[in-house]
Design an enzyme around this catalytic site. Structure first.
Site, PDB file in Angstrom:
ATOM      1  N   CYS B  83      -1.134  -3.645  -7.042  1.00  0.00           N
ATOM      2  CA  CYS B  83      -0.641  -3.200  -5.739  1.00  0.00           C
ATOM      3  C   CYS B  83      -0.345  -4.379  -4.818  1.00  0.00           C
ATOM      4  CB  CYS B  83      -1.646  -2.271  -5.075  1.00  0.00           C
ATOM      5  SG  CYS B  83      -2.093  -0.885  -6.119  1.00  0.00           S
ATOM      6  N   SER B 207      -3.970   7.092   0.614  1.00  0.00           N
ATOM      7  CA  SER B 207      -2.544   6.905   0.866  1.00  0.00           C
ATOM      8  C   SER B 207      -1.749   7.658  -0.197  1.00  0.00           C
ATOM      9  CB  SER B 207      -2.194   5.417   0.807  1.00  0.00           C
ATOM     10  OG  SER B 207      -2.590   4.870  -0.434  1.00  0.00           O
ATOM     11  N   ILE B 209       1.350   8.216  -2.877  1.00  0.00           N
ATOM     12  CA  ILE B 209       2.286   7.406  -3.661  1.00  0.00           C
ATOM     13  C   ILE B 209       3.693   7.690  -3.131  1.00  0.00           C
ATOM     14  CG2 ILE B 209       0.779   7.495  -5.680  1.00  0.00           C
ATOM     15  CD1 ILE B 209       2.997   9.394  -6.921  1.00  0.00           C
ATOM     16  N   HIS B 333       2.629   4.485   0.031  1.00  0.00           N
ATOM     17  CA  HIS B 333       2.181   3.346  -0.774  1.00  0.00           C
ATOM     18  C   HIS B 333       2.894   3.310  -2.140  1.00  0.00           C
ATOM     19  CE1 HIS B 333      -0.248   0.247  -2.442  1.00  0.00           C
ATOM     20  NE2 HIS B 333      -1.274   0.944  -2.860  1.00  0.00           N
TER      21      HIS B 333
END
Lengths: 385, 385
Positions: B83, B207, B209, B333
């Site tokens: 990430c 969060s 995707i 995210h």
């Protein structure tokens, strides 16, 4: 920009390493390079790898390896350009040192491919091609290369057997490399009778997959002293270029434009002409790629790549020694690690430690690492300084 | 080293972009950044991405995007740190410009996650963890974070509801960001009653995707002039650090050592103290990560991260504005793209163009992008120069 030099290199044998995990395999080469460099710590780690998310279920190889090798806290990252990942990591590490941002960098090429069955690996390798317009249409990576080879033979009038010298030379050299996967020689007859993979590419046109890792420690050249009598070897040029990702999009699918561009940039940067290159570790994933690389880099006219092999010019005593430690064909092709194997082998040649396959008075070595079917190409020139 | 500046930025809305291919999505952000920079060509492309081999069957995103965006022939490569891939690509691109090797670089964070079913994405995200010692034991990525959050609540005496301000602030800010995925506000009651994912992490701690892409053009600062009245924004600091990849290997699993190290390096490089940071785009993949980042970067004592939210200090008018455009929680995210969204948003704030969520007189912005559970951390500081 600061000049960048090699302080140490290391490698593992290319093989089926079922007894070693991904981190153990990478650690072996990393420790070897750091030991030779006389360091137990570096500031940063750049890892070149292509397949670990698909084969090993592991991303973030930067921190996986910095953790395993005791580089706690240090910067670490992975760089990926398919089969060109190793050299792409080298180039990223080079720029980190050249910029003055970092003083000691470890670059590691790492790939573990044999833990999965063949069809899984074939699918994973297809991610180097264009997913939408090549792989999803059902053409495998070797299939794409087979189309190119067939067209090349048609266009320039070569027979399959004319490519034999590339594979024969690679195997002859690998016989003397303890890190090579296939340490045996082959004959023209064996080359011709080998089982077919994707016409006209047969098993002995194609490089074998494998598990492997190769590493180098980079530092600013002015900080290198006391190499125990070994010559100081610098990275005289680093150049990268791309073509279209899909082969069918190219104006001429038989010319490696990105190899041409990156080699030209590298010659200019290093201040050398092609004839000054003492050895060339090229990307012979398939024998056709050896021919195309030779042409794109200015060592043969268009369509005349196989001539150098037929004229006995590619062995260690010839005009253009290639694959002096076995090349991809016989040392083996652990895809994301290959670019770093080429560099480690070039360093070995420039140090004069290659025994039976040593190129005499080698002072300038070139390596070329290719991602996809000529899509991403990285060329490096190493010099005794 | 040369000072590096931003010449243009661009982004796409984080969303389910089922109608766009991977290259189309990345191209949108790349073209937006190049258009703003007034360039139709750059020398090199650095792509940050984590999941494309697993979700899209596509590797070599460097050349995929250089091909699609018309950067034929130019250098292109992918950088991966789970990430943290977006910021890792930024740092690689920064070093290429700082070294003098390249003069114009495009950095692109790109991720397309919603084309596959949820369990495929969950498996793919688990590749950020340690495959041997975390993922293969059956713990998912959210599961690891849940273990950390539960221990943190136990150790420092916080209730779940104390984390609500992080998510409420993120959503309140996303309401005014047309590029955010979740443009709606949430209440404390909604936060408390949201469905459980992995105790104590519920849906509103986590969060979402998404598919997204964000990009920036980097050039040497001394080549920037004529920005049509916009301020010149430079990359005043770039720092990367790692921890162990597995959380259980850490001396203290409740302290983000790599966030601490990289933030300290960044403060030193930029010559600023934490109290001089006007806004902080942190990595709130889960609300617990917001608390831990705030502590590691010196904005709160150990175990006191949630206090800033409860004291109303994290909104755009507070002492430490965070997630000013929605953060990971509400902007979304798209993992490998997130680090570049943070940077694009920091640039927007320093330009003063954020309307209702503008931080007044913002001159210094910090971004922090995290790969894995605190394994790879990259901190950048941007300044109006």
């Amino acid at each position: 920009m600061r000049k960048v030099a090699f302080l140490g290199v290391g490698q593992t044998k290319v093989d089926e390493h079922w007894d070693k995990s991904l981190r153990e395999l990478g650690g072996e080469a990393a420790f070897a390079a750091m030991t030779e460099a006389g360091l137990d710590r570096v500031e940063a780690l750049f890892v070149g790898n292509m397949l670990s998310p698909l084969i090993d279920g592991q991303n973030q190889l930067g921190v996986l390896l910095s953790d395993w090798t005791g580089l706690w806290g240090q910067e670490a990252v992975k760089v990926e350009a398919a089969c060109g990942s190793g050299a792409a990591a080298l180039r990223a590490g080079m720029m980190a040192v050249a910029s003055g941002e970092l003083d000691t960098v470890l670059v590691l090429g790492l790939e573990k491919m044999t833990d999965r069955a063949g069809h899984d690996v074939t699918s994973a390798l297809a991610t180097a091609a264009d997913a939408d317009y090549e792989a999803d249409q059902g053409v495998s990576f070797v299939g794409i290369n087979a189309l190119v080879m067939r067209r090349y033979m048609h266009e320039f009038g070569w027979k399959h057997t004319d490519f034999a010298p590339f594979s024969i030379n690679a195997h002859a050299n690998a016989l003397h490399n303890p890190y090579a996967r296939l340490q045996f020689t082959i004959s023209v007859r064996e080359f011709e009778n080998s089982s077919m993979v994707a016409t006209p590419i047969n098993l002995l046109d194609a490089s074998p997959i494998g598990d492997g890792a190769a590493a180098a420690v980079l530092v600013p050249a002015d900080k290198v002293n006391g190499l125990d009598g070994r010559p100081r070897i610098v990275l005289a040029a680093s150049a990268a270029a791309t073509d279209t990702i899909a082969v069918h999009s190219r104006r001429d699918p038989l010319f490696l434009q990105a190899a041409y561009t990156s080699a030209r940039r590298a010659y200019e940067m290093a201040g050398v002409d092609p004839q000054e290159i003492d050895l060339f570790e090229l990307h012979d994933a398939f024998s056709i790629m050896a021919a195309l690389s030779i042409e794109a880099c200015g060592f043969a006219e268009r369509g005349q790549g196989p001539r150098l092999g037929l004229d006995h010019e590619i062995h260690p005593g010839g005009r253009l020694p290639i694959c002096t430690r076995g090349g991809l064909k016989a040392r083996g092709h652990p895809v994301g690690a290959t670019g770093m194997y080429q560099v480690v082998e070039a360093v070995q040649q420039l140090r004069g430690g290659c025994g039976e396959t040593q190129v005499e008075n080698a002072r300038v070595a070139m390596t070329q690492n290719i991602g996809g079917s000529g899509a991403t190409v990285l060329t490096h020139i190493l010099k005794v300084d």
